[in-house]
Scaffold this motif. Structure first.
Motif, mmCIF file in Angstrom:
data_model
loop_
_atom_site.group_PDB
_atom_site.id
_atom_site.type_symbol
_atom_site.label_atom_id
_atom_site.label_comp_id
_atom_site.label_asym_id
_atom_site.label_seq_id
_atom_site.Cartn_x
_atom_site.Cartn_y
_atom_site.Cartn_z
ATOM 1 N N LEU A 1 21.385 -11.390 134.427
ATOM 2 C CA LEU A 1 22.046 -11.399 133.115
ATOM 3 C C LEU A 1 20.945 -11.455 132.074
ATOM 4 N N TYR A 2 20.887 -10.440 131.242
ATOM 5 C CA TYR A 2 19.787 -10.298 130.285
ATOM 6 C C TYR A 2 20.349 -10.366 128.871
ATOM 7 N N VAL A 3 19.932 -11.361 128.113
ATOM 8 C CA VAL A 3 20.482 -11.605 126.781
ATOM 9 C C VAL A 3 19.489 -11.173 125.717
ATOM 10 N N THR A 4 19.961 -10.405 124.754
ATOM 11 C CA THR A 4 19.094 -9.981 123.658
ATOM 12 C C THR A 4 19.940 -9.546 122.471
ATOM 13 N N HIS A 5 19.332 -9.534 121.273
ATOM 14 C CA HIS A 5 19.988 -8.880 120.148
ATOM 15 C C HIS A 5 19.148 -7.701 119.662
ATOM 16 N N HIS A 6 18.241 -7.237 120.549
ATOM 17 C CA HIS A 6 17.445 -6.041 120.280
ATOM 18 C C HIS A 6 17.677 -5.050 121.424
ATOM 19 N N ALA A 7 18.397 -3.976 121.137
ATOM 20 C CA ALA A 7 18.746 -3.013 122.177
ATOM 21 C C ALA A 7 17.518 -2.332 122.770
ATOM 22 N N ASP A 8 16.399 -2.296 122.024
ATOM 23 C CA ASP A 8 15.203 -1.627 122.531
ATOM 24 C C ASP A 8 14.410 -2.519 123.487
ATOM 25 N N GLU A 9 14.910 -3.736 123.761
ATOM 26 C CA GLU A 9 14.220 -4.650 124.668
ATOM 27 C C GLU A 9 14.935 -4.771 126.012
ATOM 28 N N LEU A 10 15.722 -3.774 126.363
ATOM 29 C CA LEU A 10 16.451 -3.818 127.630
ATOM 30 C C LEU A 10 15.618 -3.191 128.737
ATOM 31 N N PRO A 11 15.503 -3.856 129.892
ATOM 32 C CA PRO A 11 14.802 -3.246 131.029
ATOM 33 C C PRO A 11 15.617 -2.114 131.621
ATOM 34 N N GLY A 12 14.953 -1.254 132.381
ATOM 35 C CA GLY A 12 15.621 -0.083 132.917
ATOM 36 C C GLY A 12 16.676 -0.385 133.957
ATOM 37 N N CYS A 13 16.623 -1.580 134.562
ATOM 38 C CA CYS A 13 17.573 -1.914 135.627
ATOM 39 C C CYS A 13 18.970 -2.202 135.114
ATOM 40 N N ILE A 14 19.123 -2.417 133.821
ATOM 41 C CA ILE A 14 20.426 -2.794 133.265
ATOM 42 C C ILE A 14 21.392 -1.620 133.354
ATOM 43 N N GLY A 15 22.506 -1.840 134.037
ATOM 44 C CA GLY A 15 23.497 -0.784 134.182
ATOM 45 C C GLY A 15 24.829 -1.096 133.537
ATOM 46 N N HIS A 16 24.995 -2.337 133.027
ATOM 47 C CA HIS A 16 26.253 -2.758 132.408
ATOM 48 C C HIS A 16 25.917 -3.546 131.155
ATOM 49 N N ARG A 17 26.800 -3.470 130.180
ATOM 50 C CA ARG A 17 26.505 -4.120 128.902
ATOM 51 C C ARG A 17 27.771 -4.705 128.293
ATOM 52 N N LEU B 1 39.155 -13.897 126.996
ATOM 53 C CA LEU B 1 38.064 -13.070 127.504
ATOM 54 C C LEU B 1 38.090 -13.053 129.033
ATOM 55 N N SER B 2 38.135 -11.871 129.619
ATOM 56 C CA SER B 2 38.048 -11.701 131.070
ATOM 57 C C SER B 2 36.820 -10.841 131.374
ATOM 58 N N TRP B 3 36.064 -11.270 132.377
ATOM 59 C CA TRP B 3 34.800 -10.593 132.688
ATOM 60 C C TRP B 3 34.454 -10.862 134.146
ATOM 61 N N THR B 4 34.082 -9.826 134.869
ATOM 62 C CA THR B 4 33.696 -9.963 136.269
ATOM 63 C C THR B 4 32.325 -9.345 136.484
ATOM 64 N N VAL B 5 31.454 -10.086 137.134
ATOM 65 C CA VAL B 5 30.127 -9.594 137.509
ATOM 66 C C VAL B 5 30.031 -9.640 139.025
ATOM 67 N N ARG B 6 29.727 -8.514 139.624
ATOM 68 C CA ARG B 6 29.583 -8.450 141.065
ATOM 69 C C ARG B 6 28.107 -8.460 141.454
ATOM 70 N N PRO B 7 27.800 -8.861 142.683
ATOM 71 C CA PRO B 7 26.401 -8.935 143.098
ATOM 72 C C PRO B 7 25.642 -7.644 142.836
ATOM 73 N N LEU B 8 24.443 -7.815 142.268
ATOM 74 C CA LEU B 8 23.514 -6.730 141.960
ATOM 75 C C LEU B 8 24.016 -5.795 140.874
ATOM 76 N N GLU B 9 25.037 -6.217 140.102
ATOM 77 C CA GLU B 9 25.362 -5.576 138.834
ATOM 78 C C GLU B 9 24.521 -6.278 137.762
ATOM 79 N N HIS B 10 23.581 -5.582 137.180
ATOM 80 C CA HIS B 10 22.692 -6.185 136.191
ATOM 81 C C HIS B 10 23.248 -5.915 134.794
ATOM 82 N N TRP B 11 23.548 -7.004 134.080
ATOM 83 C CA TRP B 11 24.240 -6.930 132.800
ATOM 84 C C TRP B 11 23.338 -7.331 131.644
ATOM 85 N N ALA B 12 23.575 -6.692 130.498
ATOM 86 C CA ALA B 12 22.995 -7.131 129.231
ATOM 87 C C ALA B 12 24.095 -7.740 128.377
#
Length: 231
Positions: free
Chosen positions: A203-219, A28-39
């Motif tokens: 980093l926002y963790v959930t198993h309910h897609a309808d509980e994502l805040p609007g700021c999330i731009g990556h998943r 698994l390779s994954w990169t998160v850059r500053p102010l990239e908000h991920w789910a």
């Protein structure tokens, strides 16, 4: 100020983790850059918590993999220094936090990443804790015992605790779990306010897609042992 947008905040390269002989991640390779908000999305048992523990330096296999957080590998970063830049909220933390402390003292404990308050806070730390309670609209809870608060109130207090440092990285593990609709909306609106500050990556963790805040731009989706990235 946040670091340069060109410097990865989190970098995982060819990470492989197994649990009881069953692979959770393979290469698994994954990169998160500053102010990239991920789910991070996936059912229970899909590896979300393991991934968070790797990032926070709490998983024993972090040493055996290429995991860099804030530009430093686990081998060359003291755990205390790593945690100083991370704030976290989770249902597990809420269950463990049964100390008979006031809501204000719970927020102050975020300076020390402790469950309970075992040091005397400075006047500046106490003032910052009060400002976060006020910013989240829960300053009226400051003197109330944490265990006597409602679930939604406790979750908001823990969010203030996570933000008091303030952190470069905010990890929210199922922050809406067990909350009614009103409190879910309150949490999601607060997360969007934190993102809008431009100081903290989420980093926002959930198993309910309808509980994502609007700021999330990556998943990132974790369906079982298979990992797919959506950027």
């Amino acid at each position: 100020a946040p670091p340069s947008s060109g410097e990865p905040l989190i970098e995982l390269r060819d990470v492989t983790v197994a649990h009881r002989g069953r692979p959770l991640f393979a290469n698994l390779s994954w990169t998160v850059r500053p102010l990239e908000h991920w789910a991070l999305c996936g059912p229970n048992g899909s590896g979300k918590t393991t991934l968070l523990r790797l990032i926070a330096g709490d998983h024993p296999q972090a040493h055996a993999n290429h995991v860099r957080v804030f530009g430093r590998g686990r081998r060359d970063a003291a755990l205390r220094e790593l945690k100083a830049g991370i704030g976290a909220v989770s249902p597990e933390l809420q269950v463990r936090y049964r100390k008979q402390l006031s809501a204000l003292d719970v927020v102050i404990s975020g300076w020390y990443d402790s469950i309970g308050l075992y040091r005397h806070a400075t006047a500046a730390q106490t003032a910052d804790a009060r400002r976060w309670l006020e910013a989240l609209g829960i300053d009226h809870l400051a003197g109330k015992p944490f265990p006597h608060l409602s679930q939604g109130e406790q979750r908001m207090v823990l969010l203030a605790r996570a933000m008091v440092k303030p952190p470069r990285l905010l990890i929210l593990d199922e922050p809406c779990q067990g909350l009614d609709r009103s409190n879910r909306r309150r949490i999601l609106a607060t997360v969007d306010r934190v993102a809008a500050s431009g100081l903290t990556t989420i980093l926002y963790v959930t198993h309910h897609a309808d509980e994502l805040p609007g700021c999330i731009g990556h998943r990132m989706d974790l369906p079982g042992a298979k990992v797919s990235l959506v950027r």
